[in-house]
Write a protein that holds these residues in place. Structure first.
Motif, PDB file in Angstrom:
ATOM      1  N   LEU A  92      64.208  62.395  18.545  1.00  0.00           N
ATOM      2  CA  LEU A  92      63.060  62.382  19.020  1.00  0.00           C
ATOM      3  C   LEU A  92      62.979  62.158  20.294  1.00  0.00           C
ATOM      4  O   LEU A  92      62.177  62.958  21.255  1.00  0.00           O
ATOM      5  CB  LEU A  92      62.160  61.230  18.450  1.00  0.00           C
ATOM      6  N   GLY A  93      63.640  61.229  21.106  1.00  0.00           N
ATOM      7  CA  GLY A  93      63.590  60.833  22.454  1.00  0.00           C
ATOM      8  C   GLY A  93      64.073  62.126  23.263  1.00  0.00           C
ATOM      9  O   GLY A  93      63.723  62.604  24.078  1.00  0.00           O
ATOM     10  N   LEU A  94      65.166  62.944  22.852  1.00  0.00           N
ATOM     11  CA  LEU A  94      65.853  63.969  23.611  1.00  0.00           C
ATOM     12  C   LEU A  94      64.778  65.176  23.466  1.00  0.00           C
ATOM     13  O   LEU A  94      64.644  65.983  24.575  1.00  0.00           O
ATOM     14  CB  LEU A  94      67.119  64.409  22.758  1.00  0.00           C
ATOM     15  N   ASN A  95      64.156  65.343  22.406  1.00  0.00           N
ATOM     16  CA  ASN A  95      63.109  66.385  22.217  1.00  0.00           C
ATOM     17  C   ASN A  95      61.808  66.149  22.994  1.00  0.00           C
ATOM     18  O   ASN A  95      61.403  67.079  23.540  1.00  0.00           O
ATOM     19  CB  ASN A  95      62.938  66.635  20.620  1.00  0.00           C
ATOM     20  N   LEU A  96      61.693  64.961  23.250  1.00  0.00           N
ATOM     21  CA  LEU A  96      60.403  64.760  24.212  1.00  0.00           C
ATOM     22  C   LEU A  96      60.888  64.730  25.839  1.00  0.00           C
ATOM     23  O   LEU A  96      59.983  64.553  26.500  1.00  0.00           O
ATOM     24  CB  LEU A  96      59.916  63.424  23.876  1.00  0.00           C
ATOM     25  N   GLY A  97      62.015  64.918  25.966  1.00  0.00           N
ATOM     26  CA  GLY A  97      62.547  65.223  27.493  1.00  0.00           C
ATOM     27  C   GLY A  97      63.533  64.241  27.973  1.00  0.00           C
ATOM     28  O   GLY A  97      63.943  64.347  29.057  1.00  0.00           O
ATOM     29  N   ALA A  98      63.850  63.325  27.275  1.00  0.00           N
ATOM     30  CA  ALA A  98      65.154  62.402  27.563  1.00  0.00           C
ATOM     31  C   ALA A  98      66.407  63.213  27.788  1.00  0.00           C
ATOM     32  O   ALA A  98      66.628  64.125  27.110  1.00  0.00           O
ATOM     33  CB  ALA A  98      65.364  61.190  26.597  1.00  0.00           C
ATOM     34  N   ASP A  99      67.298  62.798  28.878  1.00  0.00           N
ATOM     35  CA  ASP A  99      68.449  63.608  29.098  1.00  0.00           C
ATOM     36  C   ASP A  99      69.674  62.870  28.228  1.00  0.00           C
ATOM     37  O   ASP A  99      70.781  63.607  28.025  1.00  0.00           O
ATOM     38  CB  ASP A  99      68.624  63.264  30.923  1.00  0.00           C
ATOM     39  N   ASP A 100      69.510  61.546  28.220  1.00  0.00           N
ATOM     40  CA  ASP A 100      71.011  60.957  27.332  1.00  0.00           C
ATOM     41  C   ASP A 100      70.263  59.655  27.160  1.00  0.00           C
ATOM     42  O   ASP A 100      69.054  59.307  27.016  1.00  0.00           O
ATOM     43  CB  ASP A 100      71.762  60.572  28.703  1.00  0.00           C
ATOM     44  N   TYR A 101      71.171  58.896  26.099  1.00  0.00           N
ATOM     45  CA  TYR A 101      70.775  57.688  25.500  1.00  0.00           C
ATOM     46  C   TYR A 101      72.312  56.898  25.595  1.00  0.00           C
ATOM     47  O   TYR A 101      73.063  57.322  25.760  1.00  0.00           O
ATOM     48  CB  TYR A 101      70.426  57.986  24.156  1.00  0.00           C
ATOM     49  N   VAL A 102      71.701  55.562  25.218  1.00  0.00           N
ATOM     50  CA  VAL A 102      72.694  54.591  25.130  1.00  0.00           C
ATOM     51  C   VAL A 102      72.389  53.704  24.123  1.00  0.00           C
ATOM     52  O   VAL A 102      71.126  53.162  24.117  1.00  0.00           O
ATOM     53  CB  VAL A 102      72.768  53.956  26.462  1.00  0.00           C
TER      54      VAL A 102
END
Length: 226
Positions: A92-102
């Motif tokens: 969900l975060g990536l689909n909303l525009g985030a570039d990466d996650y930790v």
């Protein structure tokens, strides 16, 4: 040492302080926010070079912050912090525009390395892309946009603006502009520069009669200020 600005939005005071100390030690300018509303306001007002964003926040959650930032046409990298194993949060975060996650708990050295990699690529990209005010000038695609919306420019207007942006703060004579933008066309005069400046001002200045970007230097030419 880096001098980019990083915004960290995290509601855990101890973790927020620890993250800030680590990034400050590495030479970054760090701003922090402890809740969603203040974090969103800081992101929109200060436009940091990168955002580290927790998902679970008081008030506005991280998903909504990400969506609203991208809705304003801002393209700084966003790294979201999410609970381990929560694949749906990541997607969900990536689909909303985030570039990466930790995923939490995370290794601070891994986070520092990811931030450095994003900002290194961003520095390289900015060589071909410049920002002033709400505008983004892309030299590769030859496009000018304001908050993500393209503004149509003629070839000469684009060439003139590209010259101004590259020489920000420098006084440019009309003859110099003629040579660099128009070349050696003998049919073109200094009045052509003035006309092109006027049409360009109408497209980028809020009040063309009182320009804040393209300043006239009496008896000399023009100076661009970003």
């Amino acid at each position: 040492m880096p001098n980019e600005a990083i915004l960290i939005i995290k509601d855990n005071p101890a973790m927020l302080r620890g993250l800030k100390d680590n990034f400050v030690f590495k030479g970054y300018h760090v701003k922090t926010a402890k809740d969603g509303e203040s974090g969103l306001n800081e992101a929109l007002n200060s436009k940091p070079d990168l955002i580290i964003l927790d998902i679970m926040l008081p008030g506005i959650n991280g998903y909504e912050i990400c969506r609203l930032i991208r809705g304003e046409g801002l393209n700084m990298p966003i790294i979201i912090l999410t609970a381990k194993g929560q694949e749906s949060d990541i997607i969900l975060g990536l689909n909303l525009g985030a570039d990466d996650y930790v995923t939490k708990p995370f290794n601070i050295h891994e986070l520092l390395a990811r931030v450095n990699a994003f900002l290194r690529r961003r520095r390289q990209e900015e060589i071909r892309q410049s920002q002033f005010g709400d505008f983004t000038l892309n030299l590769d695609s030859r496009q000018l946009s304001r908050r993500g919306k393209e503004i149509e420019l003629t070839p000469k207007e684009f060439g003139l603006l590209a010259l101004f942006v590259k020489r920000t703060g420098c006084a440019l004579t009309r003859d110099e502009i003629l040579k660099l933008v128009w070349g050696y066309d003998i049919l073109v005069t200094a009045r052509s520069v003035d006309r092109c400046v006027n049409t360009l001002r109408n497209k980028i200045e809020k009040d063309p009669g009182r320009p804040i970007y393209i300043k006239t230097i009496r008896d000399v030419g023009y100076r661009f200020e970003s």
